[in-house]
Write an enzyme that holds these catalytic residues in place. Structure first.
Site, PDB file in Angstrom:
ATOM      1  N   HIS A   1      -2.734  75.149 -94.958  1.00 44.39           N
ATOM      2  CA  HIS A   1      -3.994  75.294 -95.712  1.00 44.39           C
ATOM      3  C   HIS A   1      -4.786  76.448 -95.083  1.00 44.39           C
ATOM      4  O   HIS A   1      -5.831  76.231 -94.455  1.00 44.39           O
ATOM      5  CB  HIS A   1      -4.774  73.982 -95.647  1.00 44.39           C
ATOM      6  CG  HIS A   1      -5.859  73.845 -96.675  1.00 44.39           C
ATOM      7  ND1 HIS A   1      -6.150  74.831 -97.598  1.00 44.39           N
ATOM      8  CD2 HIS A   1      -6.745  72.831 -96.914  1.00 44.39           C
ATOM      9  CE1 HIS A   1      -7.154  74.429 -98.359  1.00 44.39           C
ATOM     10  NE2 HIS A   1      -7.528  73.229 -97.968  1.00 44.39           N
TER      11      HIS A   1
ATOM     12  N   CYS B   1     -12.021  68.851 -92.908  1.00 48.82           N
ATOM     13  CA  CYS B   1     -11.906  69.721 -94.097  1.00 48.82           C
ATOM     14  C   CYS B   1     -12.472  69.054 -95.347  1.00 48.82           C
ATOM     15  O   CYS B   1     -12.807  69.735 -96.302  1.00 48.82           O
ATOM     16  CB  CYS B   1     -10.458  70.131 -94.300  1.00 48.82           C
ATOM     17  SG  CYS B   1      -9.341  68.781 -94.676  1.00 48.82           S
TER      18      CYS B   1
HETATM   19  N1  NVA Z   1      -4.310  67.118 -95.614  1.00 48.84           N
HETATM   20  C1  NVA Z   1      -5.043  66.945 -96.839  1.00 48.84           C
HETATM   21  C2  NVA Z   1      -6.029  68.052 -97.016  1.00 48.84           C
HETATM   22  C3  NVA Z   1      -6.892  67.952 -98.250  1.00 48.84           C
HETATM   23  C4  NVA Z   1      -7.838  69.115 -98.388  1.00 48.84           C
HETATM   24  C5  NVA Z   1      -4.076  66.880 -98.005  1.00 48.84           C
HETATM   25  O1  NVA Z   1      -3.131  67.667 -98.028  1.00 48.84           O
HETATM   26  O2  NVA Z   1      -4.256  66.028 -98.874  1.00 48.84           O
HETATM   27  N1   CP Z   2     -10.872  70.881 -98.111  1.00 50.86           N
HETATM   28  C1   CP Z   2     -10.380  71.075 -99.344  1.00 50.86           C
HETATM   29  O1   CP Z   2      -9.497  71.898 -99.571  1.00 50.86           O
HETATM   30  O2   CP Z   2     -10.953  70.298-100.308  1.00 50.86           O
HETATM   31  P1   CP Z   2     -10.465  70.077-101.800  1.00 50.86           P
HETATM   32  O3   CP Z   2      -9.191  69.263-101.737  1.00 50.86           O
HETATM   33  O4   CP Z   2     -11.582  69.335-102.470  1.00 50.86           O
HETATM   34  O5   CP Z   2     -10.208  71.407-102.442  1.00 50.86           O
END
Ligand code: NVA
Ligand code: CP
Length: 306
Positions: free
Chosen positions: A131, A260
């Site tokens: 990410h 996040c």
């Molecule tokens: N680790 C989480 C981050 C969401 C922004 C996911 O991948 O669902």
């Molecule tokens: N932190 C983040 O990426 O949030 P969303 O899943 O809401 O985009």
């Protein structure tokens, strides 16, 4: 101009990040003074979502609009991608119609394949593995609050997921240390994390030891998107990996807390921490907007003179 993509954190050098952060500060200051800055008039951004999103969608949509461009948002289930159109064909077609593309998807191999067939820059808006836009915002936020992150210690508590992997890539580039504590069976896989130099990374079986002396404590959901079938098992396995006030008390006195988002209070973080004085999660979320505006400007226009 050379075609560049932003698929994982290590795609950019320290010099490029320093440039991006300087641009971010300039763009953010202008935005706060209500001064329009529209270098991307006539440019179109396509957002492709295979998973849910709030922050990523709003920050990219608002950001591109503020820069003078326009946005098309596609939820893949509503498109021919949702009916099995090959990713290569989708990339070829969309990239003839728009100027820049962001994708949130599952495996990193999907975005790599997409970028190979794209004529325009592709940005990773989250994959199972990484990410990068999140950590771009997080490091900018750290620097805003505390100055350089070089030589600092970041404690990552919980799942060794996409956000954790990206912190690990960033540590090598920015020269800081990451202490990771996961339950047994959920440890970091360096190859999946895309780190070949593990000298900036240490693992701890005890989360309290990982946090001791840290300058920044951060965590994320125990169950990431796409892993919902493991939710009950994970709630059990991760119960000792909650960041609470006692744990924060072992970090340095002025340590920051980041997440996040979205967060689950009472699971990976106690309300007293995320809603407490050391938490900078709302600045962190806001800064997604500003760093991604700098990122889009850089990918489309290269280095511009301030
Ligand atoms: N680790 C989480 C981050 C969401 C922004 C996911 O991948 O669902
Ligand atoms: N932190 C983040 O990426 O949030 P969303 O899943 O809401 O985009």
């Amino acid at each position: 101009m050379e075609l560049r993509h932003y698929l994982q954190f290590r795609d950019f050098t320290l010099d490029e990040y320093e440039y991006l952060f300087a641009r971010t500060r300039w763009i953010k200051d202008k935005f706060k003074r209500y001064e329009p800055y529209q270098p991307l008039v006539d440019r179109t951004l396509a957002l492709v979502f295979e998973k849910h999103s709030t922050r990523t969608r709003v920050s990219f949509e608002a950001g591109m609009n503020q820069l003078g461009g326009s946005v098309i948002t596609l939820m893949t289930r509503d498109t021919q991608m949702g009916r099995g159109e090959p990713i290569e064909d989708v990339a070829r077609v969309i990239s003839r119609m728009v100027d820049i593309i962001m994708i949130r998807t599952f495996e990193q191999t999907i975005i790599e394949c997409f970028s190979k067939y794209s004529r325009v820059p592709v940005i990773n808006g989250l994959t199972n593995e990484y990410h990068p836009c999140q950590i771009l915002g997080d490091i900018f936020t750290y620097i805003e609050h505390r100055g350089s992150i070089r030589g600092r210690t970041v404690a990552w508590i919980g799942d060794s997921n996409n956000v954790c992997n990206t912190w690990l890539q960033a540590a090598t580039i920015f020269d800081f240390n990451v202490h990771v504590s996961t339950p047994p069976g959920y440890e970091v896989e360096p190859e999946r994390a895309g780190i070949y130099d593990t000298s900036h990374f240490e693992s701890f079986s005890d989360p309290l030891e990982a946090v001791r002396g840290a300058d920044l404590v951060t965590t994320d959901v125990w169950t990431s998107m796409g892993m919902e079938a493991e939710d009950a098992e994970r709630k059990h396995d991760f119960e000792d990996w909650q960041v609470d006030a006692e744990m924060m008390g072992l970090a340095t006195a002025d340590a920051l807390f980041m997440h996040c988002l979205p967060a689950h209070r009472g699971e990976e973080v106690a309300a007293e921490v995320i809603d407490g004085p050391q938490s900078v999660v709302w600045d962190e979320a806001e800064n997604r907007l500003h760093v991604q505006k700098a990122l889009m400007e850089y990918l489309l226009l290269g280095r511009t003179i301030v």
